[in-house]
Design an enzyme around this catalytic site. Structure first.
Site, PDB file in Angstrom:
ATOM      1  N   TYR A 125      27.094 134.460 100.434  1.00 58.83           N
ATOM      2  CA  TYR A 125      26.159 133.438 100.883  1.00 58.83           C
ATOM      3  C   TYR A 125      24.947 133.317  99.955  1.00 58.83           C
ATOM      4  CZ  TYR A 125      22.555 131.192 103.664  1.00 58.83           C
ATOM      5  OH  TYR A 125      21.555 130.366 104.069  1.00 58.83           O
TER       6      TYR A 125
ATOM      7  N   VAL B  12      24.512 136.605 110.950  1.00 53.50           N
ATOM      8  CA  VAL B  12      24.631 136.333 109.508  1.00 53.50           C
ATOM      9  C   VAL B  12      23.745 137.260 108.688  1.00 53.50           C
ATOM     10  CG1 VAL B  12      25.209 133.921 109.870  1.00 53.50           C
ATOM     11  CG2 VAL B  12      22.831 134.554 109.483  1.00 53.50           C
ATOM     12  N   LEU B  14      19.852 138.860 107.561  1.00 48.97           N
ATOM     13  CA  LEU B  14      18.526 138.265 107.383  1.00 48.97           C
ATOM     14  C   LEU B  14      18.558 137.238 106.252  1.00 48.97           C
ATOM     15  CD1 LEU B  14      15.684 138.186 108.409  1.00 48.97           C
ATOM     16  CD2 LEU B  14      15.093 140.065 106.893  1.00 48.97           C
ATOM     17  N   HIS B  15      19.232 136.117 106.487  1.00 45.16           N
ATOM     18  CA  HIS B  15      19.092 134.996 105.554  1.00 45.16           C
ATOM     19  C   HIS B  15      19.305 133.723 106.333  1.00 45.16           C
ATOM     20  CE1 HIS B  15      23.502 135.188 105.089  1.00 45.16           C
ATOM     21  NE2 HIS B  15      23.355 136.471 104.848  1.00 45.16           N
ATOM     22  N   ALA B  16      19.440 132.595 105.638  1.00 41.58           N
ATOM     23  CA  ALA B  16      19.595 131.297 106.288  1.00 41.58           C
ATOM     24  C   ALA B  16      18.468 131.078 107.308  1.00 41.58           C
ATOM     25  CB  ALA B  16      20.976 131.184 106.918  1.00 41.58           C
TER      26      ALA B  16
END
Lengths: 570, 92
Positions: A125, B12, B14-16
């Protein structure tokens, strides 16, 4: 009056002012001598001001966006004035920094590059966010230089967008209410620009050298069928544009049950990705779905969706077509559609890599779970579900896919024919499965060994190439032989961009193709042309195209026999 | 110096969106808050208001991080930030 010629990829005749897409931001020079009177403080203030300005512009855009687009813009706005990014840029402005003081532009450039490298090394990601960091960098550097921000220009009045080429990211932000046509100096018939234009029903000309130098505001006439762009349009062209506006509304209606002039049935199906697409396609008269791109349920995911999530996604499409055919293509990841949990981003040659059906070699289980989800969704709905695997190269692969389908309880297994080897051995391949669908975009790229995205190769990358048409014929002939041997019909469809070109659609039918699947926008114009010819005429047109010495000659020989194209402006 | 540990709750990591919510909250404070993985030296901690730093931290669901801040109101501020990290924003 000046005329530019390119490849017409989506029909339509329109007049309007040109707006240029800003050119990609050039890298600021390193080792620039900084005048003694420029202080670190003043440069740091410039960096901060530019970052803040970019941040507020992105926030303003986020405020008008919705859903996922809004979230992406909000996150990008945060990155624009990120304290760590600004701190590292400011550090690079100081004379004591290794390598000496940088200009404000260069400092932002290098600081963002370091961040991008870190994210890239984390993979998955994070690596996908590199594009956002580089977008922010381009915006800050443009702001520092006083140049317009990269991306589609904002304008009050509708305009014709001119560019070198459009990237997938640009196409996501394109507002079809503002942009009335697309013209590019690069790109080819299968480029993102072309695919987007067809999906939105925008007239478009690609690979037209010089159009990226037309001044902003100049009025031009675009003919998306002829592939021409004309400045200072004559009265005659103004009338043609007006006539198109009227014709476009009469061409907009398609009611299903497509037949040729002699009553020969050629079902016209739609290419869709989601349940929402499927509802729109059904409204546009599509007689079924010829290509359900299941990877759209998987994109933007860093883990495999659960079987339940997949059942819901596929079920939404099946629900729009009760009693009709829906052809599901299993996951087509890889090459230009990477998925972090399936594909390896480091392949030197991704178009020839582990993509499509081949991901089953490296990630076994994903395909079987997908087939299970498709079967369960089928059981809950009334659509007639067919399933096909992308990137099949051999009869062995086809046989194994058919076994997997049978194991999941799916009755109609098929293959995509995109790899020339599958077309060349169609009789054996079709001996193992119930149907085939020609993916003409990839089939053309592989037959001609020409990357789909490269502008300079646009003439090679043309589905009118006689070599591609011969592969289509070999596939249809092989399927007919296999059908005779097995006593079962083995229909061959086309689900590539070629099916949306009305003249080429006629040729494909003449070559033995049974169904055509396309962007729902193209259904009406294809049907309008097909109803003027008989099957025998389609076969004659196919003969003309096959015998032509070049793609251009094939196209013009066929178009000459179809005066309806000119009458309709197609 | 006030200090808190927190376990990342978002599926997910620690991002987005979770990172954006956290960075924005940290940026609104008058304090400088740092974040580091548990066990890493305090002087390698990163700016908690930087979404890019948070992303390069690469903290996944279940990972433990340490928040640090100094000054008046530090304890209350850190408690608030811990709550954000320990909420699964993807489940909302």
């Amino acid at each position: 009056m000046q005329t530019f010629s390119g490849v017409g990829v989506a029909p339509g005749r329109v007049l309007g002012p040109v707006r240029q897409m800003p050119k990609p931001v050039q890298e600021p020079h390193a080792n620039v001598n900084i005048p003694a009177d420029v202080t670190v403080e003043s440069q740091a203030a410039r960096v901060k001001d530019a970052a803040k300005a970019v941040q507020s512009e992105l926030r303003a855009r986020a405020a008008t966006a919705s859903g996922e687009g809004k979230e992406v813009l909000e996150a990008t706005a945060l990155m624009a004035a990120d304290p760590m990014l600004i701190k590292s840029a400011v550090k690079l402005l100081k004379p004591e920094t290794p390598g000496g003081a940088r200009t404000a532009e260069r400092a932002v450039w290098e600081a963002a590059a370091t961040v991008a490298d870190t994210l890239k090394s984390l993979g998955g990601y994070m690596a996908e966010r590199v594009a956002d960091v580089l977008d922010v960098r381009a915006r800050i550097v443009s702001e520092l230089r006083g140049l317009p921000a990269p991306g589609i220009p904002a304008s009050e009045e509708p305009f014709i967008l001119a560019a070198e080429d459009l990237a997938p990211a640009d196409t996501a932000t394109l507002d079809p209410a503002k942009v009335i046509a697309l013209i590019t100096s690069g790109g080819g018939p299968q480029s993102h620009t072309a695919i987007l234009a067809r999906a939105l029903g925008l007239p478009a000309v690609v690979a037209a050298p010089g159009v990226d130098d037309i001044d902003d505001g100049v009025e031009v006439y675009v003919d998306g069928a002829a592939g021409t762009i004309t400045t200072d349009p004559s009265e005659e062209l103004r009338i043609a544009a007006k006539a198109w506006a009227t014709q476009a509304s009469t061409l907009a209606a398609f009611t299903g049950d497509n037949t040729l002039a002699d009553g020969y049935r050629v079902p016209l199906l739609a290419n869709v990705g989601t349940g929402a697409d499927a509802v729109k396609a059904a409204d546009a008269g599509a007689e079924g779905v010829g290509l359900l791109r299941t990877e759209f349920c998987f994109l933007d995911r860093d883990t495999e969706p659960t079987v339940e999530e997949q059942i819901t996604a596929y079920g939404a499409v099946f629900a729009a077509f009760p009693g009709k055919k829906v052809v599901v293509r299993t996951l087509d990841a890889g090459a230009d559609k990477p998925l972090p949990f399936l594909t390896n981003a480091d392949e030197p040659n991704p178009a020839l890599g582990v993509r499509g059906y081949r991901t089953d070699l490296t990630s076994p289980g994903v395909l079987e779970r997908q087939l299970q989800a498709i079967a369960e969704a089928e059981a809950a709905h009334e659509a007639e579900v067919w399933v096909m695997a992308p990137m099949i190269s051999t009869a062995e692969e086809a046989a194994r896919f058919a076994e997997l389908c049978a194991g999941a309880g799916l009755k109609t297994p098929g293959v995509m024919v995109e790899v020339p080897s599958a077309a060349l051995t169609a009789e054996t391949v079709l001996g193992r499965v119930s149907f085939a669908s020609l993916g003409t975009n990839d089939l053309t790229q592989y037959a001609m060994a020409a990357d789909r995205q490269l502008g300079p190769l646009a003439t090679l990358n043309d589905p009118w190439q006689p070599a591609v048409l011969k592969l289509v014929k070999l596939t249809a002939d092989g399927a007919a032989t296999a059908a005779g041997a097995s006593g079962q019909p083995k229909p061959v469809g086309v689900c590539g961009e070629a099916a949306a070109d009305p003249a080429l659609a006629a040729v494909l039918i003449g070559l033995g193709v049974a169904t055509l699947s396309m962007s729902p926008r193209a259904l009406a114009s294809v049907a309008a042309v097909l109803k003027t010819i008989t099957l025998a005429q389609a076969q004659q047109l196919a003969g003309l195209a096959l015998a032509a010495p070049s793609a251009a000659a094939a196209r013009s020989a066929v178009r000459e026999q179809l005066p309806v194209l000119n009458e309709l402006g197609l | 110096m006030s200090e808190r540990t927190a376990t990342i709750a978002s599926r997910v990591g620690l991002h987005a969106r979770p990172a954006a919510i956290f960075a924005e909250a940290a940026g609104e404070l008058d304090l400088e808050v740092t974040i580091a993985r548990q066990g890493e030296p305090a002087d390698e901690a990163m700016d908690a208001a930087s979404i890019l730093s948070l992303m390069s931290l690469g903290a996944a669901q279940g990972d433990v991080v340490v928040l640090r801040a100094e000054g008046t109101g530090a304890d209350e501020a850190l408690d608030k930030l811990v709550k954000i990290l320990e909420t699964d924003h993807d489940a909302e």
